[in-house]
Scaffold this motif. Sequence first.
Motif, PDB file in Angstrom:
ATOM      1  N   LEU A  81       0.824  -1.210   0.000  1.00 33.59           N
ATOM      2  CA  LEU A  81       0.000   0.000   0.000  1.00 33.59           C
ATOM      3  C   LEU A  81       0.857   1.258   0.000  1.00 33.59           C
ATOM      4  O   LEU A  81       0.524   2.248  -0.666  1.00 33.59           O
ATOM      5  N   THR A  82       1.963   1.220   0.733  1.00 33.05           N
ATOM      6  CA  THR A  82       2.833   2.390   0.770  1.00 33.05           C
ATOM      7  C   THR A  82       3.442   2.662  -0.600  1.00 33.05           C
ATOM      8  O   THR A  82       3.495   3.810  -1.057  1.00 33.05           O
ATOM      9  N   LEU A  83       3.907   1.607  -1.272  1.00 36.17           N
ATOM     10  CA  LEU A  83       4.505   1.790  -2.594  1.00 36.17           C
ATOM     11  C   LEU A  83       3.454   2.123  -3.642  1.00 36.17           C
ATOM     12  O   LEU A  83       3.725   2.864  -4.593  1.00 36.17           O
ATOM     13  N   GLY A  84       2.240   1.578  -3.472  1.00 37.93           N
ATOM     14  CA  GLY A  84       1.187   1.845  -4.434  1.00 37.93           C
ATOM     15  C   GLY A  84       0.597   3.244  -4.316  1.00 37.93           C
ATOM     16  O   GLY A  84       0.279   3.887  -5.314  1.00 37.93           O
ATOM     17  N   PHE A  85       0.443   3.712  -3.072  1.00 39.91           N
ATOM     18  CA  PHE A  85      -0.223   4.994  -2.838  1.00 39.91           C
ATOM     19  C   PHE A  85       0.710   6.075  -2.304  1.00 39.91           C
ATOM     20  O   PHE A  85       0.294   7.221  -2.159  1.00 39.91           O
ATOM     21  N   GLY A  86       1.961   5.708  -1.991  1.00 33.54           N
ATOM     22  CA  GLY A  86       2.868   6.675  -1.361  1.00 33.54           C
ATOM     23  C   GLY A  86       3.087   7.922  -2.192  1.00 33.54           C
ATOM     24  O   GLY A  86       3.062   9.042  -1.672  1.00 33.54           O
ATOM     25  N   HIS A  87       3.301   7.748  -3.505  1.00 37.61           N
ATOM     26  CA  HIS A  87       3.576   8.903  -4.354  1.00 37.61           C
ATOM     27  C   HIS A  87       2.391   9.861  -4.399  1.00 37.61           C
ATOM     28  O   HIS A  87       2.565  11.084  -4.318  1.00 37.61           O
TER      29      HIS A  87
END
Length: 199
Positions: free
Chosen positions: A85-91
């Motif tokens: 989730l962090t890599l998917g939504f972090g940006h």
Amino acid sequence: MTEIFDQLRENLILALIIGCEIGFWFFLLAGLVARYPLRSPKVGGVLLLCTPLVDVVLLVVTVFDLRTGGEATWPHAAAAIYLGLTLGFGHSMMRWADQRFQHRFAGGPPPVRPPKYGRAKVRYEWKQFGRFAIAWLISAVIMGGLVFFVSTPAQTEVLWKVALPVMTGTGVAWFVLGPFLTTIRPPRPRRGARETYVA
């Protein structure tokens, strides 16, 4: 409160997930404060670059814990999901915060709000679901790596029998209630309303 701290001391992965979430927001806010109110874009850039390192630390510790004979529990599954989730939504989260800091402290344009109607709403819903699909793929790859390369299927049963099906079910529900329904019946804009699109 004492019981909560005792559980965190006994479960390193759970404590680390909480610490990583705090660390992510700390580096994000510190980077934006340095970039805009303090007018130091180089320092802000360095602090913002530290946000992915939080995920690296969590992954390394999770791998080490399983490699040393630990049995996967729900915090290990939560770690894989959190990383995805962090890599998917972090940006997009960083861009969301950056727009607001830029508007507040650097005279930037007002933050763009998500569209509510028409084709822009459809595109927005597909974009958000695409981010979830990326998060699901990353989490699945991490879980698969933990199962087949780090530990054994018996030790990591909770990952592929519980965590992955739960995340898959969430994705199916998101698809049906989000992009699918919005595509077949897009909300109509009110008279005089303008369509917007958020990337």
